[in-house]
Write a protein that holds these residues in place. Sequence first.
Motif, PDB file in Angstrom:
ATOM      1  N   ARG A  60       0.835  -1.193   0.000  1.00 11.02           N
ATOM      2  CA  ARG A  60       0.000   0.000   0.000  1.00 11.02           C
ATOM      3  C   ARG A  60       0.871   1.244   0.000  1.00 11.02           C
ATOM      4  O   ARG A  60       1.901   1.287   0.661  1.00 11.02           O
ATOM      5  N   VAL A  61       0.410   2.255  -0.726  1.00 10.99           N
ATOM      6  CA  VAL A  61       1.107   3.538  -0.774  1.00 10.99           C
ATOM      7  C   VAL A  61       0.092   4.627  -0.434  1.00 10.99           C
ATOM      8  O   VAL A  61      -0.936   4.756  -1.100  1.00 10.99           O
ATOM      9  N   LEU A  62       0.371   5.372   0.621  1.00  8.47           N
ATOM     10  CA  LEU A  62      -0.512   6.452   1.045  1.00  8.47           C
ATOM     11  C   LEU A  62      -0.247   7.681   0.190  1.00  8.47           C
ATOM     12  O   LEU A  62       0.879   8.171   0.110  1.00  8.47           O
ATOM     13  N   LEU A  63      -1.284   8.183  -0.456  1.00 12.64           N
ATOM     14  CA  LEU A  63      -1.175   9.369  -1.303  1.00 12.64           C
ATOM     15  C   LEU A  63      -1.816  10.545  -0.570  1.00 12.64           C
ATOM     16  O   LEU A  63      -3.033  10.660  -0.515  1.00 12.64           O
ATOM     17  N   VAL A  64      -0.985  11.390   0.002  1.00 12.93           N
ATOM     18  CA  VAL A  64      -1.457  12.563   0.732  1.00 12.93           C
ATOM     19  C   VAL A  64      -1.211  13.768  -0.160  1.00 12.93           C
ATOM     20  O   VAL A  64      -0.196  14.452  -0.064  1.00 12.93           O
ATOM     21  N   LEU A  65      -2.144  13.976  -1.075  1.00 16.02           N
ATOM     22  CA  LEU A  65      -2.005  15.010  -2.098  1.00 16.02           C
ATOM     23  C   LEU A  65      -3.348  15.660  -2.365  1.00 16.02           C
ATOM     24  O   LEU A  65      -4.390  15.009  -2.232  1.00 16.02           O
ATOM     25  N   PRO A  66      -3.339  16.916  -2.787  1.00 18.08           N
ATOM     26  CA  PRO A  66      -4.602  17.514  -3.235  1.00 18.08           C
ATOM     27  C   PRO A  66      -5.032  16.880  -4.559  1.00 18.08           C
ATOM     28  O   PRO A  66      -4.230  16.229  -5.240  1.00 18.08           O
ATOM     29  N   ALA A  67      -6.292  17.064  -4.902  1.00 16.76           N
ATOM     30  CA  ALA A  67      -6.831  16.502  -6.152  1.00 16.76           C
ATOM     31  C   ALA A  67      -6.361  17.358  -7.321  1.00 16.76           C
ATOM     32  O   ALA A  67      -7.024  18.287  -7.758  1.00 16.76           O
ATOM     33  N   ASP A  68      -5.165  17.028  -7.821  1.00 18.41           N
ATOM     34  CA  ASP A  68      -4.595  17.775  -8.937  1.00 18.41           C
ATOM     35  C   ASP A  68      -3.880  16.815  -9.879  1.00 18.41           C
ATOM     36  O   ASP A  68      -3.998  15.599  -9.742  1.00 18.41           O
ATOM     37  N   ALA A  69      -3.147  17.356 -10.824  1.00 14.91           N
ATOM     38  CA  ALA A  69      -2.462  16.520 -11.822  1.00 14.91           C
ATOM     39  C   ALA A  69      -1.445  15.585 -11.170  1.00 14.91           C
ATOM     40  O   ALA A  69      -1.310  14.431 -11.587  1.00 14.91           O
ATOM     41  N   ASP A  70      -0.742  16.064 -10.148  1.00 12.53           N
ATOM     42  CA  ASP A  70       0.238  15.204  -9.474  1.00 12.53           C
ATOM     43  C   ASP A  70      -0.439  14.001  -8.822  1.00 12.53           C
ATOM     44  O   ASP A  70       0.097  12.895  -8.843  1.00 12.53           O
ATOM     45  N   PHE A  71      -1.617  14.215  -8.256  1.00 18.22           N
ATOM     46  CA  PHE A  71      -2.352  13.097  -7.670  1.00 18.22           C
ATOM     47  C   PHE A  71      -2.682  12.060  -8.743  1.00 18.22           C
ATOM     48  O   PHE A  71      -2.495  10.860  -8.546  1.00 18.22           O
ATOM     49  N   ALA A  72      -3.194  12.521  -9.885  1.00 16.04           N
ATOM     50  CA  ALA A  72      -3.556  11.598 -10.964  1.00 16.04           C
ATOM     51  C   ALA A  72      -2.340  10.790 -11.418  1.00 16.04           C
ATOM     52  O   ALA A  72      -2.425   9.572 -11.611  1.00 16.04           O
ATOM     53  N   VAL A  73      -1.199  11.455 -11.558  1.00 11.97           N
ATOM     54  CA  VAL A  73       0.034  10.762 -11.971  1.00 11.97           C
ATOM     55  C   VAL A  73       0.423   9.721 -10.926  1.00 11.97           C
ATOM     56  O   VAL A  73       0.722   8.567 -11.262  1.00 11.97           O
ATOM     57  N   CYS A  74       0.415  10.100  -9.660  1.00 13.56           N
ATOM     58  CA  CYS A  74       0.799   9.172  -8.591  1.00 13.56           C
ATOM     59  C   CYS A  74      -0.156   7.983  -8.510  1.00 13.56           C
ATOM     60  O   CYS A  74       0.280   6.840  -8.364  1.00 13.56           O
ATOM     61  N   PHE A  75      -1.452   8.251  -8.605  1.00 13.96           N
ATOM     62  CA  PHE A  75      -2.444   7.183  -8.543  1.00 13.96           C
ATOM     63  C   PHE A  75      -2.240   6.189  -9.686  1.00 13.96           C
ATOM     64  O   PHE A  75      -2.178   4.975  -9.467  1.00 13.96           O
TER      65      PHE A  75
END
Length: 97
Positions: A60-75
């Motif tokens: 599991r990888v915790l993604l603590v990011l706002p809903a933006d382009a970086d989040f989409a890339v990380c997801f």
Amino acid sequence: MTHRIDLVSRLNEHATAEPGRPALTFLSSGRRDELTYGELAARVRALSGRLARRFTPGERVLLVLPADADFAVCFLACLASGLVAVPLPVRPHRTAR
């Protein structure tokens, strides 16, 4: 027989067929952030390679990011690496009145 197509495979298909076509557009605080299919696929490939060297598929990888382009890339990079993305929404900062 069911034909299964995953999200990352579809991204790569679009990136090959129409690399300059907009894939994602985020609007925030008057700022427009857009990624084409080609840009998104390239960023996902680069990050998924780094993730694959550091983590084992299924982790599991915790993604603590706002809903933006970086989040989409990380997801998407997590999906491409066989990792389980666990999003933790971050509220945008509010300006003082």
